[in-house]
Motif scaffolding. Structure first.
Motif, mmCIF file in Angstrom:
data_model
loop_
_atom_site.group_PDB
_atom_site.id
_atom_site.type_symbol
_atom_site.label_atom_id
_atom_site.label_comp_id
_atom_site.label_asym_id
_atom_site.label_seq_id
_atom_site.Cartn_x
_atom_site.Cartn_y
_atom_site.Cartn_z
ATOM 1 N N GLN A 50 58.686 -18.565 15.809
ATOM 2 C CA GLN A 50 58.891 -18.648 14.362
ATOM 3 C C GLN A 50 58.009 -19.731 13.753
ATOM 4 O OE1 GLN A 50 61.050 -16.256 13.395
ATOM 5 N NE2 GLN A 50 60.526 -16.545 11.250
ATOM 6 N N THR A 70 57.733 -16.280 7.715
ATOM 7 C CA THR A 70 58.826 -15.694 6.945
ATOM 8 C C THR A 70 59.187 -14.295 7.446
ATOM 9 O OG1 THR A 70 57.236 -14.958 5.277
ATOM 10 C CG2 THR A 70 58.359 -17.060 4.889
ATOM 11 N N GLN A 71 58.787 -13.965 8.646
ATOM 12 C CA GLN A 71 59.272 -12.782 9.345
ATOM 13 C C GLN A 71 59.366 -13.118 10.829
ATOM 14 O OE1 GLN A 71 56.661 -9.383 9.340
ATOM 15 N NE2 GLN A 71 54.835 -10.567 9.812
ATOM 16 N N SER A 102 62.539 -9.149 8.260
ATOM 17 C CA SER A 102 62.262 -10.141 7.228
ATOM 18 C C SER A 102 63.163 -9.860 6.032
ATOM 19 C CB SER A 102 60.789 -10.082 6.801
ATOM 20 O OG SER A 102 60.541 -8.895 6.056
ATOM 21 N N PHE A 121 66.481 -15.051 5.487
ATOM 22 C CA PHE A 121 65.044 -15.065 5.217
ATOM 23 C C PHE A 121 64.740 -15.456 3.773
ATOM 24 C CE2 PHE A 121 64.625 -12.455 9.113
ATOM 25 C CZ PHE A 121 63.577 -13.126 9.705
ATOM 26 N N GLU A 171 62.324 -18.483 2.632
ATOM 27 C CA GLU A 171 61.218 -18.344 1.678
ATOM 28 C C GLU A 171 61.353 -19.357 0.546
ATOM 29 O OE1 GLU A 171 61.133 -14.301 0.408
ATOM 30 O OE2 GLU A 171 60.412 -13.534 2.346
#
Length: 225
Positions: free
Chosen positions: A62, A77-78, A98, A15, A19
């Motif tokens: 996603q 992002t989770q 996340s 993750f 990001e």
């Protein structure tokens, strides 16, 4: 899918990488890990809890819907999902993984107008006590609210903090930097939901689903998060 086997320490790194580089190139290069260790294990976690508590599992895509968004990043992002129709409540029980760790919570998120009318008419000492008990037990209030009193309600109302809310949600997060074991993950999510259940039961009884909107994208039929 198989039984939940926990999250390894690489999940946080995956993750964090997303990001830092939220691109199709990064996702494509690491897709196999995502499918197996992130989405696969997260789905297995919710499936295990559904076998115990009943209900149906939904894990969300996603990919982000960027058609009308200023942020054109293609991926969330989770990774998150819901358990609906469980023995705890018909409303949605929320969980996510996340870079910040494993999260679990529930409540009524972004209540519709008809729900807000019922909610504000019903707010009482019992709800205040149930929220306080959940917070004392370690949950955080993830609720959202107005900056001032709703129209027609005096600012000095004894329950003004509750009456200002437009979402009533509770949850908590467990860091996942060193990984999370299977039993630990199941217990964390299940006990978070159970701790929040008395508040959710009050909302189910006094507010209920909206008759205005029916998609979770606008609030899980305005029930549960």
């Amino acid at each position: 899918m198989g039984e939940f086997a926990g999250f390894d320490a690489g999940v946080v790194a995956w993750f964090e990488g997303l990001e830092a580089d939220n691109s199709r190139e990064y996702f494509g290069a690491h897709r196999a890990y995502y499918e197996r260790e992130v989405r696969g294990r997260f789905g297995a976690l919710l499936a295990d809890l559904a076998a115990e508590l009943g209900g149906e599992v939904k894990v969300f895509r996603q990919h982000r819907d960027v058609r009308f968004a200023a942020d054109k990043s293609p991926y969330k992002t989770q990774t998150y999902g819901l358990l609906t129709g469980s023995s705890l409540s018909p409303a949605g029980l929320f969980a996510a993984i996340s870079a910040d760790g494993l999260a679990a919570g529930t409540g009524y998120w972004r209540m519709a107008r008809d729900q807000l009318v019922r909610y504000r008419a019903a707010v009482d000492d019992e709800l205040a006590a149930r929220v306080a008990d959940a917070v004392d037990a370690g949950l955080e209030q993830w609720s959202q609210g107005l900056a001032t009193a709703p129209r027609g309600i005096p600012r000095d109302h004894p329950r003004i903090e509750l009456l200002r809310l437009t979402s009533v949600t509770l949850g908590r997060r467990r860091p996942a930097g060193g990984g999370i074991g299977a039993d630990e993950g199941r217990v964390f999510v299940r006990e978070t939901w159970r701790t929040a259940a008395p508040v959710l039961a009050w909302l189910d009884e006094h507010v209920g689903p909206s008759t205005e909107e029916q998609s979770w994208g606008r609030g899980a039929q305005r029930r549960g998060r």
